[in-house]
Design an enzyme around this catalytic site. Structure first.
Site, PDB file in Angstrom:
ATOM      1  N   HIS A 473     -54.722   7.130 -10.542  1.00 19.32           N
ATOM      2  CA  HIS A 473     -55.071   6.432  -9.296  1.00 19.32           C
ATOM      3  C   HIS A 473     -55.381   7.402  -8.160  1.00 19.32           C
ATOM      4  O   HIS A 473     -54.997   7.145  -7.016  1.00 19.32           O
ATOM      5  CB  HIS A 473     -53.933   5.499  -8.882  1.00 19.32           C
ATOM      6  CG  HIS A 473     -53.726   4.356  -9.821  1.00 19.32           C
ATOM      7  ND1 HIS A 473     -52.624   3.553  -9.813  1.00 19.32           N
ATOM      8  CD2 HIS A 473     -54.520   3.882 -10.817  1.00 19.32           C
ATOM      9  CE1 HIS A 473     -52.730   2.627 -10.758  1.00 19.32           C
ATOM     10  NE2 HIS A 473     -53.872   2.819 -11.387  1.00 19.32           N
ATOM     11  N   LEU A 474     -56.046   8.491  -8.433  1.00 17.27           N
ATOM     12  CA  LEU A 474     -56.339   9.463  -7.383  1.00 17.27           C
ATOM     13  C   LEU A 474     -57.163   8.814  -6.268  1.00 17.27           C
ATOM     14  O   LEU A 474     -58.201   8.207  -6.548  1.00 17.27           O
ATOM     15  CB  LEU A 474     -57.137  10.639  -7.961  1.00 17.27           C
ATOM     16  CG  LEU A 474     -56.484  11.398  -9.111  1.00 17.27           C
ATOM     17  CD1 LEU A 474     -57.469  12.393  -9.712  1.00 17.27           C
ATOM     18  CD2 LEU A 474     -55.235  12.117  -8.651  1.00 17.27           C
TER      19      LEU A 474
END
Ligand SMILES: Cc1cc2nc3c(=O)[nH]c(=O)nc-3n(C[C@H](O)[C@H](O)[C@H](O)COP(=O)(O)OP(=O)(O)OC[C@H]3O[C@@H](n4cnc5c(N)ncnc54)[C@H](O)[C@@H]3O)c2cc1C
Length: 548
Positions: A473-474
């Site tokens: 989930h950068l």
């Protein structure tokens, strides 16, 4: 060698979750000429379309870029895999299909950090507009959007027992995590169309490609934004070993994601001068926030061994079990093959939560693996993963060299904040408490991961450092806001450069509490509406305009 391509009104870099939405919405206006440049290839292939194919695609070099984080102290010096989709549809073509928007407060937080108009009420119409949800209508949900969102189509008795145990532990049943609240436990919703994966490309981009004013070029990697007299005039891109240039009349729109959008800005001389110079790039525009503010969800998996062969690990080893799954998928449009990353779970509060707001997300799967993409274990494994909803740790993405094909440095600085450590330790205790409730305890015999030996807070934290991984989930590396560290303003215009916008997960000021695809799609919807509103209106001079 440089070849020239005809001009467009908009050039969109990246056809991922947000880029596909932007391309579709902008090309609704037939007078608007739109070009999409995508580094990856077409999204063809059975495994990309089959929901459970997630486990196959995630490490496939054909459809992903295999980034890795730099070694991190908080994760015992490990480098963490950080794959991103490199294919039409981007990460939405390879992700785990979970569809969850996050907490209402996540967006109110954005607004309170300077992202005016991005509070929950400001983003809700865009969330509703993008989806067709197959559940009951409500004020929160959309029924006519291009993206098909489905309720879970798989039953598992062990997952049902886990839900009963979590309920007995005090968590309420939640019928719709995308409704009034994420608090409680229930089934996750998935981006599914029938029994196939629904990606941003299948929902938005492909249906729009029949329009004569929309062009998609695949296998083309943008290498530089061309800026003249303070205005983005086009981009340079690499295709078939040749550098080409495309000019733009209105705007360059970066939708390359949280790793490659800041990388492209930096390669083009936009960023913190000291980082650019260190990489051998001449600074052109000082924007110190480019690549900073990196956030991610660090996930810790716990695995228990079931006493009976009720795990998917067992079913896939039996030819009868496999055949049953295939038939279920084919004729019932249901069963394990319609599931990606997880099926049930929810959100809860540790003792560090602020007020009513959950600070821990739970994910449950009736299977176990060392990591997605590796073979299922031979024992009857059952997994509960958890992550902290609002991590405080912050990192960065920084180019290492002027080579556009080189990977940038990715340093998420996982577990570098004391609160993050404490919430993870509490998370493990909550998961074990649920496992040990009478509703679930008879189901399992042995804790395999992290293992019963890890009991004290120090041992649990150490296990989290050694065994955790990312949930991919950068976000946050080109943060929206109005302060000097902000990269884009609330209309997503890059501060200080005319004709340049960013519309992807990199603009999030803080990470939403849950998975990030729904929020990235919403950014595509809202971002496109901002572009449309501004079309034809000369842009106001921005307060920050600092060519070096
Ligand atoms: C393995 C994995 C599993 C995930 N599982 C889930 C999940 O189950 N649920 C969920 O909500 N979220 C999940 N996510 C996260 C979610 O998919 C992402 O947050 C979201 O897709 C990000 O959207 P984006 O538009 O910012 O970028 P992306 O969708 O990554 O799109 C970026 C696109 O730009 C292209 N590109 C990059 N650089 C260039 C360049 N220089 N030139 C041309 N093209 C370029 C890329 O090839 C890519 O197609 C997962 C992510 C991954 C990687």
């Amino acid at each position: 060698m440089e070849a020239k391509t005809a001009g467009y009104d908009y050039v969109i870099v990246g056809s991922g979750s947000a880029g596909s939405v932007v391309a579709s919405r902008l090309s609704e206006d037939p007078s608007c000429r739109v070009l999409v440049i995508e580094a990856g290839g077409p999204d063809r292939g059975f495994w990309l379309r089959l929901p459970v194919g997630y486990f196959k695609s995630i490490y496939s070099p054909r459809v992903t870029r295999q980034f890795k984080s730099d070694p991190g102290e908080g994760v015992a010096g490990r480098c963490i895999d950080a794959p991103r989709g490199r294919v039409v549809g981007g990460s939405s073509s390879i992700n785990g299909l979970i569809f969850i928007r996050g907490q209402h407060e996540d967006f109110n937080d954005w607004a309170s950090q300077g992202a005016e108009g991005w509070d929950y009420h400001g983003v809700l119409p865009h969330f509703r507009r993008l989806e067709s949800f197959d559940g009951p209508p409500s004020q929160y949900r959309g029924a006519e959007g291009p993206l098909s969102v489905s309720r879970l189509r798989n039953k598992s008795v062990v997952c049902d027992d886990w839900l009963a145990a979590a309920e007995a532990d005090g968590l309420p049943r939640n019928q719709d995590f995308n409704g009034a609240s994420t608090y409680g436990i229930g089934a996750y919703q998935l981006t599914l169309r029938g029994h196939w994966r629904e990606s941003a490309a299948t929902a938005f981009l492909h249906p729009a490609l029949s329009r004569p004013n929309l062009t998609l070029v695949t296998g083309a990697q943008a290498t530089r934004i061309l800026i003249e007299s303070g205005r983005a005039r086009g981009i340079e891109y690499l295709t078939d070993g040749e550098i080409r240039r495309v000019d733009v009349d209105a705007e360059v729109i970066l939708c390359a994601g949280s790793v490659q959008t800041p990388q492209l800005l930096q390669l083009s001389g936009i960023g913190a001068p000291e980082h650019l110079e260190a990489a051998g790039v001449r600074p052109l525009y000082e924007l110190p926030g480019v690549g900073e503010n990196l956030q991610d969800h660090l996930q810790m998996r716990t695995i228990v061994e079931l006493k009976e062969p009720l795990s998917l690990n067992d079913q896939v080893r039996s030819p009868i079990g496999l055949a049953k799954m295939g038939l279920q998928w084919l004729f019932g449009k249901s069963g394990p093959l319609t599931v990606g990353a997880g099926q049930v779970g929810g959100a809860t509060r540790t003792r560090y939560a602020e007020g009513d707001r959950p600070d821990l997300q739970l994910f449950v799967m009736p299977l176990s693996v060392d990591k997605p993409g590796t073979p299922l274990h031979r024992y009857s494994g059952f997994t509960t993963s958890f992550w902290q909803c609002h991590p405080k740790s912050r990192g960065w993405v920084r180019i290492r060299s002027a080579d556009p094909l080189a990977d940038p440095a990715i340093q998420p600085n996982y577990l570098s904040d004391p609160l993050d450590e404490k919430v993870m330790v509490e998370g493990m205790k909550i998961v074990r408490r649920i496992y040990n409730r009478p509703e679930f305890a008879p189901r399992w015999g042995r804790e395999v991961v992290p293992g019963a030996g890890q009991q004290t807070d120090a041992e649990i934290l150490d296990a989290c450092r050694r065994m955790s991984s990312t949930v991919y989930h950068l976000v946050g590396t080109c943060r929206m806001g109005t302060d000097p560290q902000a990269v884009v303003d609330p209309r997503l215009r890059v501060r200080g450069v005319e004709g340049l916008r960013i519309i992807d997960a990199s603009i999030m000021p803080t990470i939403p509490s849950a998975n990030t695809n729904a929020a990235a799609l919403m950014i595509g919807e809202k971002g496109a509406s901002l572009v449309k509103e501004d079309r034809g209106h000369p842009r106001h001079q921005q307060s920050l305009d600092r060519p070096l």
